[in-house]
Design a protein around this motif. Structure first.
Motif, mmCIF file in Angstrom:
data_model
loop_
_atom_site.group_PDB
_atom_site.id
_atom_site.type_symbol
_atom_site.label_atom_id
_atom_site.label_comp_id
_atom_site.label_asym_id
_atom_site.label_seq_id
_atom_site.Cartn_x
_atom_site.Cartn_y
_atom_site.Cartn_z
ATOM 1 N N MET A 147 0.828 -1.202 0.000
ATOM 2 C CA MET A 147 0.000 0.000 0.000
ATOM 3 C C MET A 147 0.868 1.260 0.000
ATOM 4 O O MET A 147 0.572 2.227 -0.706
ATOM 5 N N CYS A 148 1.932 1.237 0.787
ATOM 6 C CA CYS A 148 2.840 2.387 0.824
ATOM 7 C C CYS A 148 3.511 2.601 -0.534
ATOM 8 O O CYS A 148 3.656 3.740 -0.996
ATOM 9 N N LEU A 149 3.896 1.495 -1.165
ATOM 10 C CA LEU A 149 4.478 1.606 -2.504
ATOM 11 C C LEU A 149 3.468 2.201 -3.484
ATOM 12 O O LEU A 149 3.819 3.001 -4.359
ATOM 13 N N GLY A 150 2.215 1.814 -3.323
ATOM 14 C CA GLY A 150 1.165 2.351 -4.183
ATOM 15 C C GLY A 150 0.986 3.847 -3.986
ATOM 16 O O GLY A 150 0.783 4.599 -4.957
ATOM 17 N N GLU A 151 1.066 4.302 -2.747
ATOM 18 C CA GLU A 151 0.937 5.739 -2.468
ATOM 19 C C GLU A 151 2.106 6.511 -3.085
ATOM 20 O O GLU A 151 1.923 7.582 -3.682
ATOM 21 N N ILE A 152 3.303 5.970 -2.928
ATOM 22 C CA ILE A 152 4.482 6.624 -3.504
ATOM 23 C C ILE A 152 4.388 6.643 -5.023
ATOM 24 O O ILE A 152 4.716 7.636 -5.682
ATOM 25 N N GLN A 153 3.919 5.529 -5.576
ATOM 26 C CA GLN A 153 3.740 5.433 -7.026
ATOM 27 C C GLN A 153 2.756 6.494 -7.515
ATOM 28 O O GLN A 153 2.981 7.142 -8.550
ATOM 29 N N GLN A 154 1.676 6.700 -6.772
ATOM 30 C CA GLN A 154 0.688 7.692 -7.178
ATOM 31 C C GLN A 154 1.271 9.103 -7.156
ATOM 32 O O GLN A 154 1.018 9.910 -8.058
ATOM 33 N N ILE A 155 2.065 9.391 -6.129
ATOM 34 C CA ILE A 155 2.706 10.712 -6.048
ATOM 35 C C ILE A 155 3.662 10.902 -7.229
ATOM 36 O O ILE A 155 3.682 11.957 -7.870
ATOM 37 N N LYS A 156 4.436 9.870 -7.515
ATOM 38 C CA LYS A 156 5.414 9.942 -8.598
ATOM 39 C C LYS A 156 4.735 10.121 -9.953
ATOM 40 O O LYS A 156 5.252 10.825 -10.843
ATOM 41 N N GLU A 157 3.573 9.485 -10.136
ATOM 42 C CA GLU A 157 2.888 9.510 -11.429
ATOM 43 C C GLU A 157 1.851 10.630 -11.540
ATOM 44 O O GLU A 157 1.187 10.752 -12.574
ATOM 45 N N GLN A 158 1.726 11.428 -10.493
ATOM 46 C CA GLN A 158 0.763 12.529 -10.522
ATOM 47 C C GLN A 158 1.118 13.510 -11.641
ATOM 48 O O GLN A 158 2.278 13.886 -11.803
ATOM 49 N N PHE A 159 0.113 13.889 -12.424
ATOM 50 C CA PHE A 159 0.246 14.815 -13.556
ATOM 51 C C PHE A 159 1.074 14.245 -14.709
ATOM 52 O O PHE A 159 1.402 14.962 -15.649
ATOM 53 N N ASP A 160 1.422 12.953 -14.651
ATOM 54 C CA ASP A 160 2.249 12.341 -15.691
ATOM 55 C C ASP A 160 1.361 11.827 -16.829
ATOM 56 O O ASP A 160 0.769 10.750 -16.739
ATOM 57 N N THR A 161 1.280 12.573 -17.903
ATOM 58 C CA THR A 161 0.431 12.190 -19.046
ATOM 59 C C THR A 161 1.080 11.118 -19.917
ATOM 60 O O THR A 161 0.470 10.657 -20.886
ATOM 61 N N GLU A 162 2.294 10.703 -19.593
ATOM 62 C CA GLU A 162 2.977 9.660 -20.370
ATOM 63 C C GLU A 162 2.821 8.281 -19.750
ATOM 64 O O GLU A 162 3.308 7.289 -20.296
ATOM 65 N N GLN A 163 2.159 8.191 -18.620
ATOM 66 C CA GLN A 163 1.996 6.882 -17.968
ATOM 67 C C GLN A 163 1.079 5.988 -18.800
ATOM 68 O O GLN A 163 0.311 6.461 -19.632
ATOM 69 N N ASN A 164 1.163 4.676 -18.547
ATOM 70 C CA ASN A 164 0.365 3.725 -19.323
ATOM 71 C C ASN A 164 -0.631 2.981 -18.429
ATOM 72 O O ASN A 164 -0.628 3.129 -17.197
ATOM 73 N N VAL A 165 -1.457 2.171 -19.054
ATOM 74 C CA VAL A 165 -2.507 1.459 -18.332
ATOM 75 C C VAL A 165 -1.917 0.459 -17.342
ATOM 76 O O VAL A 165 -2.460 0.258 -16.251
ATOM 77 N N ARG A 166 -0.798 -0.155 -17.698
ATOM 78 C CA ARG A 166 -0.176 -1.116 -16.791
ATOM 79 C C ARG A 166 0.212 -0.445 -15.471
ATOM 80 O O ARG A 166 0.017 -1.012 -14.391
ATOM 81 N N GLN A 167 0.759 0.764 -15.556
ATOM 82 C CA GLN A 167 1.102 1.502 -14.342
ATOM 83 C C GLN A 167 -0.146 1.793 -13.508
ATOM 84 O O GLN A 167 -0.134 1.674 -12.283
ATOM 85 N N TYR A 168 -1.206 2.180 -14.184
ATOM 86 C CA TYR A 168 -2.459 2.476 -13.500
ATOM 87 C C TYR A 168 -2.990 1.232 -12.772
ATOM 88 O O TYR A 168 -3.376 1.305 -11.599
ATOM 89 N N LEU A 169 -3.013 0.089 -13.450
ATOM 90 C CA LEU A 169 -3.537 -1.131 -12.838
ATOM 91 C C LEU A 169 -2.685 -1.567 -11.653
ATOM 92 O O LEU A 169 -3.219 -2.037 -10.639
ATOM 93 N N ARG A 170 -1.387 -1.405 -11.762
ATOM 94 C CA ARG A 170 -0.503 -1.748 -10.643
ATOM 95 C C ARG A 170 -0.779 -0.829 -9.456
ATOM 96 O O ARG A 170 -0.758 -1.259 -8.296
ATOM 97 N N ARG A 171 -1.072 0.424 -9.752
ATOM 98 C CA ARG A 171 -1.339 1.410 -8.699
ATOM 99 C C ARG A 171 -2.635 1.080 -7.950
ATOM 100 O O ARG A 171 -2.672 1.081 -6.728
ATOM 101 N N ILE A 172 -3.709 0.772 -8.675
ATOM 102 C CA ILE A 172 -4.969 0.491 -7.981
ATOM 103 C C ILE A 172 -4.935 -0.870 -7.284
ATOM 104 O O ILE A 172 -5.644 -1.086 -6.297
ATOM 105 N N LYS A 173 -4.112 -1.767 -7.806
ATOM 106 C CA LYS A 173 -3.914 -3.034 -7.096
ATOM 107 C C LYS A 173 -3.361 -2.762 -5.712
ATOM 108 O O LYS A 173 -3.872 -3.278 -4.705
ATOM 109 N N ARG A 174 -2.328 -1.933 -5.641
ATOM 110 C CA ARG A 174 -1.682 -1.660 -4.365
ATOM 111 C C ARG A 174 -2.542 -0.804 -3.445
ATOM 112 O O ARG A 174 -2.588 -1.016 -2.234
#
Length: 319
Positions: free
Chosen positions: A142-169
């Motif tokens: 869960m902590c990794l997911g929170e950090i991932q969300q902060i890192k990917e905030q406003f990142d328009t280059e992210q992909n669906v795989r990153q998104y799915l990994r984030r909501i998993k966590r």
């Protein structure tokens, strides 16, 4: 059918969990006491405690023992929301002012930490070592997911795989753990524990996907917080990612918005008109199908009927 009508046979135990939550957030410190009370009054679906109670039906059900795990998982969820509101600079949740908006970021972070600590105190009464190993690993993720969300905030280059990994966590793992730990606390067979985990994980993925759809399609009154908040805060969910892929120039318009140019309303309209809502709904339905398969592998029990009904609720909920 309302959600609470899908698990009436554990209603009494759910009420005892509510009392356990009240005891857990109580404190001699007035600020902690008020903050904890405010969080409980804000309500919530209590879906995690419900999953603990239902999953525990597959073993030697001991309400006093199981309610500790159920309350602990709800407290972890509550604490994560307090922290989320700090990260997202959110002022409203469930129609009420957030802890961070009532006080400040520092106090909100320590309130969240206090609730986390109370969750761990409750879990200490569960004697099975596997339960603690699973919980520790889950909190780490869960902590990794929170950090991932902060890192990917406003990142328009992210992909669906990153998104799915984030909501998993951030969401699915805690729901999966609720099912798994309920089974462990009651001594259910390992095969049942695995199926319940699979059910919880897939139901959790669908639950978050539905949340992300509703952020575009529901009203502020229905959500209990401003609609379109995810896109505004730079949290790019599946509907936005799909729309950026499908609509020429939309990504650039979103980037301009984050740079302080343009308005949010046309962006929300573009996402809804792109077919992104329908696409995301199909993704949610695919996870729900997997959840149903896992549930149908469980022994025939009233709990299985309730799990299947809740899965159906997740797929059609409007708030």
């Amino acid at each position: 059918m309302k959600l609470k009508d899908m698990y009436t046979f554990v209603k009494k135990d759910l009420q005892s969990i509510e009392a356990e939550l009240e005891r857990s957030v109580s404190s001699a410190h007035p600020l902690l006491q008020q903050s904890g009370t405010d969080l409980l009054k804000a309500g919530g679906k209590r879906i995690r405690p419900v999953f603990v109670l239902l999953s525990a039906q597959y073993g030697d059900y001991d309400a006093d023992k199981v309610k500790k795990a159920a309350a602990a998982l709800e407290l972890i969820h509550m604490a994560s929301l307090v922290h989320d509101d700090v990260v997202d600079d959110a002022d409203i949740r469930r129609g009420r002012r957030t802890i961070k908006s009532q006080y400040d970021d520092k106090i909100a972070m320590y309130v969240g930490d206090f609730i986390f600590a109370r969750a761990l105190q409750l879990m200490s009464e569960i004697r099975e070592p596997a339960a603690h190993q699973i919980l520790a690993e889950g909190i780490r993720e869960m902590c990794l997911g929170e950090i991932q969300q902060i890192k990917e905030q406003f990142d328009t280059e992210q992909n669906v795989r990153q998104y799915l990994r984030r909501i998993k966590r951030k969401t699915a793992l805690l729901i999966a753990m609720s099912c798994q730990l309920g089974a462990i606390a009651s001594g259910a067979p390992v095969s049942v524990q695995r199926n319940l985990y699979e059910f919880g994980y897939n139901a959790g993925m669908a639950f978050q996907l539905t949340d992300d759809i509703l952020d575009f399609t529901s009203t502020e009154k229905e959500l209990g917080k401003p609609a379109g908040g995810d896109l505004k805060q730079g949290n790019l969910t599946l509907p936005a990612l799909y729309a950026m892929y499908k609509v020429p120039g939309l990504k650039e318009k979103i980037m301009d918005y984050y740079a302080g140019k343009g308005e949010l309303k046309p962006l929300l309209a573009a996402v809804k008109e792109s077919g992104a809502i329908e696409f995301s709904a199909k993704a949610s339905a695919a996870y729900l199908e997997k959840a149903v398969v896992a549930a149908n592998m469980l022994p025939n029990h009233a709990a299985r009927t309730s799990l299947l009904k809740i899965a159906g609720y997740i797929g059609r909920r409007k708030f």
